[in-house]
Design an enzyme around this catalytic site. Structure first.
Site, mmCIF file in Angstrom:
data_model
loop_
_atom_site.group_PDB
_atom_site.id
_atom_site.type_symbol
_atom_site.label_atom_id
_atom_site.label_comp_id
_atom_site.label_asym_id
_atom_site.label_seq_id
_atom_site.Cartn_x
_atom_site.Cartn_y
_atom_site.Cartn_z
ATOM 1 N N ASP A 36 2.982 -4.168 -1.950
ATOM 2 C CA ASP A 36 1.739 -4.218 -2.729
ATOM 3 C C ASP A 36 1.383 -5.635 -3.153
ATOM 4 O OD1 ASP A 36 1.464 -1.438 -2.677
ATOM 5 O OD2 ASP A 36 2.632 -1.180 -4.522
ATOM 6 N N ASP A 79 11.603 6.677 -0.590
ATOM 7 C CA ASP A 79 10.557 6.402 -1.578
ATOM 8 C C ASP A 79 10.060 7.762 -2.070
ATOM 9 O OD1 ASP A 79 8.317 5.249 -2.966
ATOM 10 O OD2 ASP A 79 8.353 3.582 -1.538
ATOM 11 N N ASP A 129 7.914 6.071 -7.088
ATOM 12 C CA ASP A 129 6.551 5.549 -7.138
ATOM 13 C C ASP A 129 5.866 5.863 -8.481
ATOM 14 O OD1 ASP A 129 4.363 4.379 -5.462
ATOM 15 O OD2 ASP A 129 3.393 6.299 -5.851
HETATM 16 C C1 GLC Z 1 2.387 2.536 -5.817
HETATM 17 C C2 GLC Z 1 2.676 2.107 -4.404
HETATM 18 C C3 GLC Z 1 1.389 1.776 -3.727
HETATM 19 C C4 GLC Z 1 0.532 3.020 -3.724
HETATM 20 C C5 GLC Z 1 0.368 3.593 -5.133
HETATM 21 C C6 GLC Z 1 -0.163 4.979 -5.091
HETATM 22 O O1 GLC Z 1 1.843 1.545 -6.585
HETATM 23 O O2 GLC Z 1 3.570 1.048 -4.397
HETATM 24 O O3 GLC Z 1 1.559 1.274 -2.449
HETATM 25 O O4 GLC Z 1 -0.723 2.726 -3.182
HETATM 26 O O5 GLC Z 1 1.583 3.671 -5.818
HETATM 27 O O6 GLC Z 1 0.816 5.856 -4.610
#
Ligand code: GLC
Ligand code: CA
Length: 577
Positions: free
Chosen positions: A342, A103, A209
């Site tokens: 999420d 990720d 991300d």
């Molecule tokens: C993305 C991730 C989430 C995280 C956010 C900030 O949306 O999936 O889990 O909190 O980015 O990095």
């Protein structure tokens, strides 16, 4: 319409399994999942028919946002293991014919990253420009204010004041997640270096991300006022899909291409499908595919994630129809998902998790999703039909900062409004990220077989009835159904991966049905989204024969006089004559 020329690719045919490392499997009895735990379950994942594993962030991190706040991109969060463990994990995937994705979180870092520590130390630091700093504004009364009116995603202003330099820095998420300044070339070089570091270690690609937030509109103008009762406003108009996004993505794409790597970008807040197409169209050289948010935002109300909005069938049909045909017609590609770390559990959110329905509903959603055009993403626990946290669990027991911040804000604003609090608790139970983050349910032993110690996040009570051990190799289980439908998608690649898509019966409120066609061969997919029986008239010229059924979550189908009598949450796919 004529079949567009089909462009085949391994990443289109793949099925991806997403792991949430803290909650997957604990190997050393500290209540936190870890990399050796993941390695011990690789055969389980392989048995499902998975090609690629994507693991949420495992880098060194203070864990303000569960690892999405990285303090060292080349080191591993100690409770998860070491870089050597990751190398073993990659090897374990490769030896089973699977790929492994990291990720990549590079819109922001942790405030504990040495780049930010340096940047903060002085205005003259060579790292100062790695982040986005601005002078305060002063209002009519001479009071110091943030540089613009953007709200942070987790509440409050998107700017944090730094006393020492009398400047603010931008953080779209938590104050501990400062945004990187991609306009500054050394930042881009550093990201490229991180990518190569992991690709050289054998990683096969990345999930990127919030990747469409990396380019912001210059000047960072005030956002239009869309939440009248609030001080800070959603600024996504100016930080999502900014003017240099595709230039930056192409640079990432060039590296990915050198390694024949996989890429899926996360792209919230996109209004214009063409923006997405520019990132994923076959010949652009940017990303393979992205996650859009239209389905998972369908039941989010105007006042934010935990405000209520009933979703409707026409809405869902509109979204699916639009993206399916748009990508097929324009040589782009979709990702297919209903759950991730999420989002909550789809069975509870959009189906029914009552004991008599949840197995059927889990299989129905699998059928609905997997046979569409796109690369399939399965989130840990979805393959056994895991469900949301029960409403009996108080909000104070939740762990995620998104939920906790929203709840705190609500109590501050409406301390005496019990009714509003009750409704918000219901919405949290329905949509909170914690629902996806309870420990994976492996068996019926204490702590769901996830750990020998009390887990960092309490297990979902449902593990007595819903767990992997009782499903693996068991006919009729959700796990076996997922395995069979993923296999079906592969055994009929032309139709399910490369075929055309046609939505049927647009106006029907209960049934979602579509066809996939390739060179004159057609499969119909029919799913009943309700917990009651529904009669559905077959479209003209379509007949379904029992011996043409490819998959069904009941025993066969019941069709007479051009009408299908669908049982609760019934789903099937069949060749049509
Ligand atoms: C993305 C991730 C989430 C995280 C956010 C900030 O949306 O999936 O889990 O909190 O980015 O990095
Ligand atoms: Ca552990």
């Amino acid at each position: 319409m004529a079949q567009p020329t089909v462009k085949r690719a391994w990443w289109k045919e793949s099925s991806v399994y997403q792991i949430y490392p803290a909650s997957f499997k604990d190997s050393n009895g500290d209540g936190v999942g870890d990399i050796p735990g993941i390695i011990s379950k690789l055969d389980y994942i392989k048995a499902l028919g998975i090609d690629i594993i994507w693991c949420c962030p495992i880098y060194k991190s203070p864990q303000i946002d569960m690892g999405y706040d990285i303090s060292d991109y080349k080191d591993i969060h100690a409770p998860y293991g070491t870089v050597a463990d990751v190398e073993k994990l990659i090897e374990g995937c490769h030896s089973r014919g699977m790929k492994f994705l990291m990720d990549l979180v590079v819109n922001h870092t942790s405030d504990q990253h040495k780049w930010f520590q340096e940047a903060k130390s002085s205005k003259d630091s060579p790292y100062r420009d790695w982040y986005i700093w601005k002078k305060p504004k002063y209002d009519a009364e001479g009071k110091r204010q943030p540089p613009n009116n953007w709200g942070a995603v987790w509440g409050g202003s998107a700017w944090e004041y730094d006393e020492a330099s009398d400047e603010y820095y931008l953080h779209i998420f938590a104050p501990e997640q400062p945004d990187l300044n991609w306009e500054h070339p050394p930042v881009r070089d550093a990201v490229h270096d991180i990518m190569r570091f992991w690709l050289d270690k054998g990683a096969d690609g990345f999930r990127l991300d919030v990747i469409n937030f990396i380019s912001k509109v210059p000047g960072l103008p005030d956002a239009p006022i869309t939440r009248k009762d609030q001080v800070y406003q959603p600024g996504d108009k100016y930080f999502a899909c900014g003017p240099r996004l595709h230039e930056y993505l192409l640079q990432l794409g060039n590296i990915l291409k050198q390694y024949n790597a996989f890429s899926v970008g996360e792209m919230p807040s996109v209004q214009d499908p063409k923006e997405i197409l520019n990132a994923v169209a076959y010949d652009r050289g940017e990303l393979n595919m992205i996650f859009n948010f239209e389905i998972v935002d369908m039941d989010i109300g105007k006042e934010g994630k935990f405000s209520r909005r009933p979703w409707t069938m026409p809405k869902l049909k509109g979204i699916v129809d639009k993206w399916q045909n748009f990508m097929i017609d324009n040589d782009g590609w979709n990702s297919l998902y209903l759950e991730n770390h999420d989002q909550s559990r789809c069975v509870s959110r959009w189906g029914s998790d009552l004991p008599e329905f949840r197995t059927l509903a889990a299989k129905m959603f699998a059928t609905f999703l997997v046979l569409q055009s796109g690369t399939v993403f399965v989130y840990q626990g979805q393959e056994i039909g895991m469900i949301n946290i029960p409403i009996s669990r108080p909000v104070t027991e939740y762990k995620d900062l998104e939920t906790l911040n929203a709840w705190k804000e609500l109590l501050e604003r409406y301390p005496n409004d019990k009714e509003r609090q009750r409704i918000t608790h219901e919405e949290i139970q329905l949509k909170s990220r914690d629902n996806a983050r309870t420990p994976m349910q492996w068996n019926t032993s204490k702590y769901a077989g996830f750990s020998t110690a009390e887990p960092w996040q309490r297990e979902n009570e449902s593990y007595h009835d819903i767990n992997a051990e009782s499903q693996i190799g068991v006919k009729g289980s959700v796990f076996q159904y997922w395995a069979s439908i993923l296999a079906l998608r592969k055994s009929h690649k032309d139709i399910f991966i490369y075929g055309n898509f046609k939505l049927l019966d647009v106006d029907h409120e209960d049934v979602f049905a579509y066809t996939r066609t390739f060179e004159g061969k057609t499969v119909i997919i029919v799913t009943n989204f309700r917990k009651r029986p529904v009669k559905w008239s077959l479209p003209q010229k379509i007949t379904i024969q029992q011996d043409q059924v490819l998959v069904s979550n009941y025993d066969g189908v019941s069709v007479a006089d051009e009408t299908a009598s669908l049982r609760p949450f019934e789903a099937f796919a069949a060749f049509v004559n």
